[in-house]
Motif scaffolding. Structure first.
Motif, mmCIF file in Angstrom:
data_model
loop_
_atom_site.group_PDB
_atom_site.id
_atom_site.type_symbol
_atom_site.label_atom_id
_atom_site.label_comp_id
_atom_site.label_asym_id
_atom_site.label_seq_id
_atom_site.Cartn_x
_atom_site.Cartn_y
_atom_site.Cartn_z
ATOM 1 N N GLY A 71 0.934 8.253 -15.900
ATOM 2 C CA GLY A 71 -0.178 8.151 -16.830
ATOM 3 C C GLY A 71 -0.959 9.453 -16.872
ATOM 4 O O GLY A 71 -0.672 10.396 -16.127
ATOM 5 N N VAL A 72 -1.960 9.507 -17.732
ATOM 6 C CA VAL A 72 -2.765 10.717 -17.839
ATOM 7 C C VAL A 72 -3.741 10.856 -16.662
ATOM 8 O O VAL A 72 -4.188 11.956 -16.367
ATOM 9 N N GLU A 73 -4.051 9.748 -16.001
ATOM 10 C CA GLU A 73 -4.926 9.780 -14.837
ATOM 11 C C GLU A 73 -4.087 9.699 -13.567
ATOM 12 O O GLU A 73 -3.038 9.049 -13.553
ATOM 13 N N PRO A 74 -4.539 10.339 -12.480
ATOM 14 C CA PRO A 74 -3.783 10.286 -11.222
ATOM 15 C C PRO A 74 -3.609 8.853 -10.730
ATOM 16 O O PRO A 74 -4.531 8.048 -10.791
ATOM 17 N N GLY A 75 -2.402 8.533 -10.271
ATOM 18 C CA GLY A 75 -2.132 7.215 -9.707
ATOM 19 C C GLY A 75 -1.823 6.143 -10.736
ATOM 20 O O GLY A 75 -1.581 4.999 -10.380
ATOM 21 N N CYS A 76 -1.823 6.490 -12.007
ATOM 22 C CA CYS A 76 -1.548 5.521 -13.066
ATOM 23 C C CYS A 76 -0.092 5.653 -13.488
ATOM 24 O O CYS A 76 0.378 6.755 -13.749
ATOM 25 N N ILE A 77 0.604 4.499 -13.521
ATOM 26 C CA ILE A 77 2.006 4.507 -13.925
ATOM 27 C C ILE A 77 2.213 3.494 -15.042
ATOM 28 O O ILE A 77 1.621 2.416 -15.049
ATOM 29 N N LEU A 78 3.067 3.868 -15.982
ATOM 30 C CA LEU A 78 3.292 3.061 -17.176
ATOM 31 C C LEU A 78 4.762 2.736 -17.341
ATOM 32 O O LEU A 78 5.637 3.548 -17.007
ATOM 33 N N LEU A 79 4.996 1.556 -17.886
ATOM 34 C CA LEU A 79 6.353 1.142 -18.227
ATOM 35 C C LEU A 79 6.268 0.422 -19.565
ATOM 36 O O LEU A 79 5.607 -0.618 -19.665
ATOM 37 N N ASP A 80 6.880 0.991 -20.586
ATOM 38 C CA ASP A 80 6.915 0.383 -21.910
ATOM 39 C C ASP A 80 5.509 -0.010 -22.390
ATOM 40 O O ASP A 80 5.268 -1.141 -22.783
ATOM 41 N N LYS A 81 4.590 0.933 -22.338
ATOM 42 C CA LYS A 81 3.195 0.766 -22.770
ATOM 43 C C LYS A 81 2.406 -0.244 -21.941
ATOM 44 O O LYS A 81 1.366 -0.728 -22.357
ATOM 45 N N HIS A 82 2.912 -0.583 -20.766
ATOM 46 C CA HIS A 82 2.198 -1.455 -19.842
ATOM 47 C C HIS A 82 1.742 -0.629 -18.640
ATOM 48 O O HIS A 82 2.527 0.150 -18.089
ATOM 49 N N LEU A 83 0.497 -0.792 -18.257
ATOM 50 C CA LEU A 83 -0.043 -0.143 -17.064
ATOM 51 C C LEU A 83 0.313 -1.022 -15.878
ATOM 52 O O LEU A 83 -0.133 -2.172 -15.793
ATOM 53 N N LEU A 84 1.145 -0.519 -14.986
ATOM 54 C CA LEU A 84 1.602 -1.332 -13.861
ATOM 55 C C LEU A 84 0.513 -1.427 -12.798
ATOM 56 O O LEU A 84 0.058 -0.417 -12.260
ATOM 57 N N ILE A 85 0.105 -2.656 -12.493
ATOM 58 C CA ILE A 85 -0.862 -2.938 -11.436
ATOM 59 C C ILE A 85 -0.052 -3.557 -10.306
ATOM 60 O O ILE A 85 0.452 -4.675 -10.418
ATOM 61 N N ILE A 86 0.069 -2.808 -9.211
ATOM 62 C CA ILE A 86 0.900 -3.249 -8.084
ATOM 63 C C ILE A 86 0.016 -3.336 -6.853
ATOM 64 O O ILE A 86 -0.587 -2.346 -6.436
ATOM 65 N N LYS A 87 -0.049 -4.524 -6.258
ATOM 66 C CA LYS A 87 -0.913 -4.741 -5.096
ATOM 67 C C LYS A 87 -0.155 -4.619 -3.785
ATOM 68 O O LYS A 87 -0.739 -4.328 -2.766
ATOM 69 N N ASP A 88 1.139 -4.820 -3.795
ATOM 70 C CA ASP A 88 1.951 -4.781 -2.588
ATOM 71 C C ASP A 88 2.357 -3.337 -2.275
ATOM 72 O O ASP A 88 2.922 -2.652 -3.124
ATOM 73 N N ASP A 89 2.063 -2.875 -1.056
ATOM 74 C CA ASP A 89 2.350 -1.489 -0.677
ATOM 75 C C ASP A 89 3.849 -1.158 -0.729
ATOM 76 O O ASP A 89 4.230 -0.057 -1.117
ATOM 77 N N ALA A 90 4.698 -2.095 -0.343
ATOM 78 C CA ALA A 90 6.144 -1.838 -0.385
ATOM 79 C C ALA A 90 6.603 -1.653 -1.828
ATOM 80 O O ALA A 90 7.436 -0.798 -2.124
ATOM 81 N N GLN A 91 6.028 -2.449 -2.733
ATOM 82 C CA GLN A 91 6.379 -2.318 -4.141
ATOM 83 C C GLN A 91 5.838 -1.015 -4.715
ATOM 84 O O GLN A 91 6.482 -0.390 -5.551
#
Length: 129
Positions: A71-91
């Motif tokens: 993403g344009v901001e640090p730590g932001c990741i996108l998949l097919d216009k979805h901002l992935l919110i991942i709570k599990d550290d392994a994931q």
């Protein structure tokens, strides 16, 4: 007459400032702090092999496959216009920009983020494709 209004305005202003300085109270003590509310805690399950709530798919989950973009901001990741919110550290360790993955989860309407792009998507599972 104008001097009298100016003096009256100054007197009112000073009275307001004096009242604000002591919390708006005229000589009365400050109210007591509310007493602490006791909260009981629920013990964690003793079985550490049980899946976490974030890794259990639920009804209404959808699956998306593709390559993760930064993403344009640090730590932001996108998949097919979805901002992935991942709570599990392994994931989180799997979900890096450039990785081709399949994720399962659901969109979260109204979730506020600092990422400035993408529809928030709460990931329940992720696999490298």
């Amino acid at each position: 007459m104008t001097l009298r209004r100016l003096a009256l305005t100054a007197a009112v202003a000073l009275t307001c400032l004096a009242g604000c300085a002591n919390g708006g109270q005229s000589g009365s003590p400050a109210p007591a702090a509310p007493s602490a509310i006791e909260v009981s805690s629920v013990p964690a399950p003793s079985d550490s092999s049980a899946p976490s709530a974030s890794s259990v798919p639920s009804a209404g989950d959808i699956t998306i496959s593709g390559t993760i973009d930064a993403g344009v901001e640090p730590g932001c990741i996108l998949l097919d216009k979805h901002l992935l919110i991942i709570k599990d550290d392994a994931q989180k360790s799997i979900a890096t920009a450039g990785a081709t993955v399949t994720v399962t989860g659901h969109t979260v309407k109204g979730m506020m983020t600092t990422c400035m792009q993408g529809t928030p998507f709460l990931v329940t599972s992720i696999q490298v494709s």
